[in-house]
Design a protein around this motif. Structure first.
Motif, short mmCIF file in Angstrom:
data_model
loop_
_atom_site.label_atom_id
_atom_site.label_comp_id
_atom_site.label_asym_id
_atom_site.label_seq_id
_atom_site.Cartn_x
_atom_site.Cartn_y
_atom_site.Cartn_z
N UNK A 46 0.83 -1.20 0.00
CA UNK A 46 0.00 0.00 0.00
C UNK A 46 0.87 1.26 0.00
N UNK A 47 1.99 1.21 0.72
CA UNK A 47 2.93 2.33 0.71
C UNK A 47 3.51 2.51 -0.70
N UNK A 48 3.84 1.41 -1.35
CA UNK A 48 4.37 1.48 -2.71
C UNK A 48 3.32 2.10 -3.64
N UNK A 49 2.06 1.75 -3.44
CA UNK A 49 0.98 2.34 -4.23
C UNK A 49 0.91 3.85 -4.01
N UNK A 50 1.04 4.27 -2.76
CA UNK A 50 1.04 5.70 -2.46
C UNK A 50 2.21 6.39 -3.15
N UNK A 51 3.36 5.73 -3.20
CA UNK A 51 4.53 6.31 -3.87
C UNK A 51 4.29 6.42 -5.37
N UNK A 52 3.61 5.43 -5.95
CA UNK A 52 3.29 5.51 -7.38
C UNK A 52 2.45 6.75 -7.62
N UNK A 53 1.44 6.93 -6.80
CA UNK A 53 0.55 8.08 -6.97
C UNK A 53 1.30 9.40 -6.76
N UNK A 54 2.15 9.43 -5.75
CA UNK A 54 2.86 10.65 -5.39
C UNK A 54 3.98 10.99 -6.38
N UNK A 55 4.64 9.99 -6.89
CA UNK A 55 5.83 10.22 -7.74
C UNK A 55 5.64 9.69 -9.16
N UNK A 56 4.43 9.79 -9.64
CA UNK A 56 4.07 9.22 -10.93
C UNK A 56 5.00 9.69 -12.04
N UNK A 62 11.97 7.48 -15.30
CA UNK A 62 13.19 6.72 -14.99
C UNK A 62 13.78 6.09 -16.25
N UNK A 63 15.08 5.81 -16.17
CA UNK A 63 15.73 5.08 -17.25
C UNK A 63 15.09 3.70 -17.40
N UNK A 113 -0.01 0.44 -12.53
CA UNK A 113 1.14 0.06 -13.35
C UNK A 113 0.80 0.20 -14.83
N UNK A 114 -0.41 -0.21 -15.21
CA UNK A 114 -0.84 -0.04 -16.61
C UNK A 114 -0.84 1.45 -16.98
N UNK A 115 -1.38 2.29 -16.10
CA UNK A 115 -1.41 3.73 -16.36
C UNK A 115 0.01 4.29 -16.43
N UNK A 116 0.87 3.82 -15.56
CA UNK A 116 2.25 4.28 -15.55
C UNK A 116 2.97 3.84 -16.84
N UNK A 117 2.72 2.62 -17.27
CA UNK A 117 3.31 2.15 -18.53
C UNK A 117 2.84 3.02 -19.70
N UNK A 118 1.55 3.35 -19.72
CA UNK A 118 1.01 4.19 -20.79
C UNK A 118 1.62 5.59 -20.75
N UNK A 119 1.73 6.14 -19.54
CA UNK A 119 2.32 7.47 -19.38
C UNK A 119 3.79 7.45 -19.80
N UNK A 120 4.47 6.41 -19.44
CA UNK A 120 5.88 6.26 -19.80
C UNK A 120 6.03 6.19 -21.32
N UNK A 121 5.18 5.43 -21.97
CA UNK A 121 5.22 5.32 -23.43
C UNK A 121 4.95 6.68 -24.08
N UNK A 122 4.00 7.43 -23.53
CA UNK A 122 3.68 8.75 -24.07
C UNK A 122 4.86 9.70 -23.90
N UNK A 123 5.52 9.66 -22.76
CA UNK A 123 6.69 10.51 -22.53
C UNK A 123 7.82 10.16 -23.50
N UNK A 124 8.02 8.88 -23.72
CA UNK A 124 9.09 8.44 -24.61
C UNK A 124 8.79 8.84 -26.06
N UNK A 125 7.50 8.82 -26.44
CA UNK A 125 7.13 9.20 -27.80
C UNK A 125 7.34 10.69 -28.05
#
Length: 135
Positions: A46-56, A62-63, A113-125
């Protein structure tokens, strides 16, 4: 002789029952320790989930090696939690509300994680690509 064989059978039965009780005690203690670790791990996830939300944005930026290592670690921990929660549920050592909490957490982690993957792909594009032959 009949009373001796009865006494021997009773003593043997009592010894077997005592061993079973001892083994059951160890098993229950071990399972209770598993339950306590599971609840600690639920809190950690749950803490890791909070970190995902906080540091999306920072996680998405990240590399690739760092991101993939973090992602694998998170997915592995989530799967392990699901397996352990199910085993404790089958043994009757975890309450239904904890099992529902685990299920909700796993669904939420997966969605993040799915949302983060999508956001990461958008940033890379959107990153500028180097032009071949340009210095």
């Amino acid at each position: 002789m009949g009373s001796d064989s009865h006494l021997a059978a009773t003593t043997a039965g009592a010894a077997r029952a005592a061993r079973a009780a001892i083994n059951l005690g160890f098993s229950t203690a071990a399972r209770n320790a598993d339950r306590a670790r599971l609840l600690d791990d639920i809190n950690a996830l749950e803490l890791r989930l909070a970190l995902i939300d906080d540091r999306f944005e920072r996680l998405a930026g990240r590399g690739d090696d760092q991101y993939q290592a973090w992602r694998r670690d998170t997915v592995t921990k989530a799967r392990d939690l699901a397996v352990r929660a199910r085993a404790l549920e089958v043994d009757g050592l975890i309450e239904a509300h904890h099992r529902r909490r685990v299920a909700a957490l796993l669904v939420t982690i997966r969605a993040r994680i799915v949302a983060l993957d999508e956001r990461r792909a958008a940033l890379r594009d959107r990153r500028p690509r180097s032009v071949p032959g340009a210095r």
